[in-house]
Design a protein around this motif. Sequence first.
Motif, short mmCIF file in Angstrom:
data_model
loop_
_atom_site.label_atom_id
_atom_site.label_comp_id
_atom_site.label_asym_id
_atom_site.label_seq_id
_atom_site.Cartn_x
_atom_site.Cartn_y
_atom_site.Cartn_z
N GLU A 1 3.71 2.54 4.69
CA GLU A 1 3.47 4.13 4.24
C GLU A 1 1.81 4.07 4.26
O GLU A 1 1.37 4.22 3.27
N TYR A 2 1.08 4.19 5.42
CA TYR A 2 -0.28 4.02 5.40
C TYR A 2 -0.69 4.57 7.03
O TYR A 2 0.04 4.66 7.84
N CYS A 3 -1.80 4.92 7.24
CA CYS A 3 -2.29 5.40 8.32
C CYS A 3 -3.38 4.54 8.86
O CYS A 3 -3.91 3.44 8.16
N GLU A 4 -4.19 4.56 9.83
CA GLU A 4 -5.06 3.71 10.45
C GLU A 4 -6.49 3.90 9.57
O GLU A 4 -6.96 2.53 9.33
N ASN A 5 -6.81 4.94 8.97
CA ASN A 5 -7.97 4.80 8.12
C ASN A 5 -7.64 4.53 6.81
O ASN A 5 -8.57 4.13 6.29
N GLY A 6 -6.43 4.29 6.48
CA GLY A 6 -5.92 3.78 5.23
C GLY A 6 -6.23 2.26 5.38
O GLY A 6 -6.73 1.33 4.39
N ILE A 7 -5.89 1.70 6.68
CA ILE A 7 -6.04 0.14 7.09
C ILE A 7 -7.49 -0.06 6.88
O ILE A 7 -8.03 -1.08 6.26
N ILE B 1 0.79 -1.24 -0.06
CA ILE B 1 0.21 0.23 0.04
C ILE B 1 1.00 1.34 0.03
O ILE B 1 1.98 1.50 0.94
N ASN B 2 0.77 2.11 -0.92
CA ASN B 2 1.50 3.33 -1.19
C ASN B 2 2.86 3.03 -1.13
O ASN B 2 3.72 4.18 -1.15
N GLN B 3 3.36 2.04 -1.65
CA GLN B 3 4.58 1.57 -2.00
C GLN B 3 4.92 1.97 -3.38
O GLN B 3 3.87 1.62 -4.21
N HIS C 1 -7.09 12.87 6.53
CA HIS C 1 -5.87 12.68 5.86
C HIS C 1 -4.91 12.64 6.92
O HIS C 1 -3.88 13.12 7.07
N PRO C 2 -4.85 11.35 7.54
CA PRO C 2 -4.14 11.32 8.88
C PRO C 2 -2.54 11.35 8.69
O PRO C 2 -1.91 11.77 9.32
N ARG C 3 -2.03 10.81 7.40
CA ARG C 3 -0.65 11.17 7.21
C ARG C 3 -0.26 12.54 7.06
O ARG C 3 1.15 12.86 7.02
N MET C 4 -1.32 13.50 6.96
CA MET C 4 -0.80 15.09 6.69
C MET C 4 -0.18 15.35 8.16
O MET C 4 0.75 16.17 8.44
N ASP D 1 -2.39 2.24 -4.83
CA ASP D 1 -2.64 3.49 -3.98
C ASP D 1 -3.76 3.23 -3.21
O ASP D 1 -4.73 2.56 -3.47
N CYS D 2 -3.32 3.73 -1.92
CA CYS D 2 -4.62 3.63 -1.01
C CYS D 2 -5.72 4.42 -1.37
O CYS D 2 -5.80 5.67 -1.59
N PRO D 3 -7.05 3.66 -1.47
CA PRO D 3 -8.37 4.32 -1.72
C PRO D 3 -8.68 5.16 -0.61
O PRO D 3 -9.85 5.68 -0.74
N GLY D 4 -8.08 5.32 0.52
CA GLY D 4 -8.84 6.15 1.58
C GLY D 4 -8.63 7.57 1.39
O GLY D 4 -9.52 8.08 2.26
N CYS D 5 -7.67 8.28 0.99
CA CYS D 5 -7.87 9.59 0.51
C CYS D 5 -6.85 10.04 -0.34
O CYS D 5 -6.06 9.13 -1.04
N ALA D 6 -6.60 11.31 -0.81
CA ALA D 6 -5.96 11.83 -1.84
C ALA D 6 -4.31 12.38 -1.16
O ALA D 6 -3.82 12.97 -2.15
S1 SF4 Z 1 -3.46 9.44 4.70
FE1 SF4 Z 1 -4.12 7.37 5.40
S2 SF4 Z 1 -6.27 7.14 4.38
FE2 SF4 Z 1 -4.98 8.86 3.16
S3 SF4 Z 1 -3.93 7.97 1.57
FE3 SF4 Z 1 -2.57 7.91 3.09
S4 SF4 Z 1 -3.03 5.94 4.16
FE4 SF4 Z 1 -4.70 6.15 2.93
#
Ligand code: SF4
Length: 766
Positions: free
Chosen positions: A82-88, A57-59, A241-244, A64-69
């Motif tokens: 390379e992901y966050c809780e909401n990506g999972i 995921i996101n490597q 957008h948790p990785r922000m 690409d994670c479908p969780g956000c942009a």
């Molecule tokens: S911030 Fe989280 S939800 Fe958004 S693209 Fe990254 S991993 Fe996915």
Amino acid sequence: MKIRDITSGAQPPEKFSNLKLGKEKTYAAGIPAVINSLKHVANYMSASAATKTMFKINQKGGFDCPGCAWPDPDDERSPLGEYCENGIKAIAEEAQRTTIGKTFFAKHSIAEMRQWSDFELGKKGRLAQPMVLNEDASHYVPISWNEAFQLVGDHLNALASPDDAIFYTSGRTSNEAAFLYQLFVREYGTNNLPDCSNMCHESSGVGLSTTLGIGKGSVTLEDLHEAEVIMVIGQNPGTNHPRMLSALEKCKQNGGQIITVNPLPEAGLMHFIHPQSPSKLISGGTPLTDLFLPLKIGSDIALLKAILKLLWKEERKSPGSVFDMDFIRTKTIGFNDFLVELESYDLNQLIEETGLPFELIQEAAVMIQHKKKIIICWAMGLTQHKFGVQNIREVVNLLLAKGSIGKPGAGTCPVRGHSNVQGDRTMGIWEAPKEEFLTKLEEVFDFVPPRKHGYPVVDAIKAMYHRNAKVFFAMGGNFLSATPDTEYTAKALQNCDLTVHVSTKLNRSHLIHGKKALILPCLGRTDVDIQENGAQFVSVENSMGVVHSSQGVLNPPSDQLKSEPYIVAGVAKATLAHNSKIDWTKMVSNYDFIREGIEKTIPGFEDFNTRIRKKGGFYLPNCNREQKFDTPSGKAHFTVNQLPDLSIKPGNFVMMTIRSHDQYNTTIYGMDDRYRGIYNERRVILMNAEDMQGSGLKVNDVVHLTNQFGGQTRRANSFKVVPFDIPRSCVATYFPEANVLVPIDSVAKKSKTPTSKWIEISVEKE
Ligand code: SF4
């Protein structure tokens, strides 16, 4: 006032699920994020799927994670993940173990499924085969793909005009599917291509393109790391957008400061514990926000003008020390009109509008006064207002006054929601396409695209409501639950002869349908996509304009699933038959052919098939990054934006709809909102404790919410009162539960974005 008719099952059921309240969190992520992610993986995914996806995921070269942009780092990506809780949660939702097909639909009638909550619907499993609902039938039954394509083709060809059909797009659709979709729809003969950004960042697109000449943000991820000041306005990155938060942490580590403007004290903006950093886990993480401005809902323009007045006052004291007058003189127009209008306001009146003490606004002005590397980030808290476009334009006024555009560490940052919503617009998913795009399509594909602009979302709903549109086709999404005025939208969908949904999972839009309805199950972002020429990859564009590849890693949960491009080609062949100039079979045999079409049609995609194979992808051109402005004047535009009227009737409240931490748009991952201390309940209304007292309400009381607008009364029944730190006369509820209260005609001027962040309601105790 006429009460809106109720369609059973259009709204989530008014049933409570045992609310538990806990302490609001003061930090985001940390160990609880890891535990929660593991819970979702364990509950819904197989161990092999979990293993396969976590390291891809996101490597670079992964999916690409479908969780956000939110963008991925250009350089090293975390080997740990390379992901966050909401990506999972998004992956666990898509890669569910269970599938639902003919047996499931034979067992469960439409009427029964309408009584399920959105959480229950989404967790039934991945759709396994195409299903049809015949006229007056109570159950969906299986249909073959070819029969399904023919059914759509027959209905489209039976219409008096192609403009009697609506083709909606949800922002998860890949570039290749989106480009093929708009190609088919335009060769069919209409521009009725509304999309989810009509309901979210359309105000950003209009506000930015009319002032800076491009409807996209100008900053890169690197800019955020080196900014001196980041203002985060009307956005809750901790959930959306948790990785922000990692980028904000880097900015802090580099000496930057963060100003948060939000009615709610969102934990994710206050403090961040990076779950992959042992030292941060031990040390307790990083405080983020340096200055929190909990303003009244909708008073952003008043706040920005107050800050600009204080900065101008200092500029006059020592010319050139605060405003970037050289930038203003050489790169902008409209400064004088802007200044005259700004000076016409009384500072105290502006401050009173915000509900904030002068000292806090003064502090914000001081933090910005001598800085040049300023970035302003925003989301729905600015765009979903009647004055959404003006909000964005006032943000631009502040950045222009400081010369903070097109420099490292400076610029605009509208943070997009859906993982490819920006890409879809770039691909031509737009009801109001530019002439040069249509001319290029005509040149490359040898057909004459329609020039008459189509319907954005709210007008598409009205067209269906008044039977001016009779076929509704949705590429992804959950149209009924994502749109405003739920009961009106339900009637609109039921007025159609045919409703078609390309989906991965069951949702409420499948249950409120036209005379006939189709569910076409597609591959997800995590699924392997095999076409005639072998395994295919697609591409997406993130919030910073980086186009990169995405290739699924999991065997599809059913062998009857089709890719989005394949489905578009199937429908196109069944509808256009021999009248088409496009070889649809060839296009989907190898997506390189689709990318060749994109390369020939859309600027910035030169040598696309080579560059997309480069790990990490490539940046699309962005004039603002070079301090260029693609406006009629070739300059950036200061604008005059009236202070909006925020008055409401005595005793009423301003409601904003929000997401819980267990939600992504209308996808309900779980029933908790742990950062806000709310567990196991979605029918809640967050109220200021003094307002509760003033209304004779106490925690857990059940209330009914009413909106009166345009001669109509809208009601949302049964919400539990939850005391929360929110400004007086402001309340918050979750969507889609409260979307029924958002009037179809209550939209932002120019962008027609529904005003989901500013709805006047009355609250009545049960
Ligand atoms: S911030 Fe989280 S939800 Fe958004 S693209 Fe990254 S991993 Fe996915």
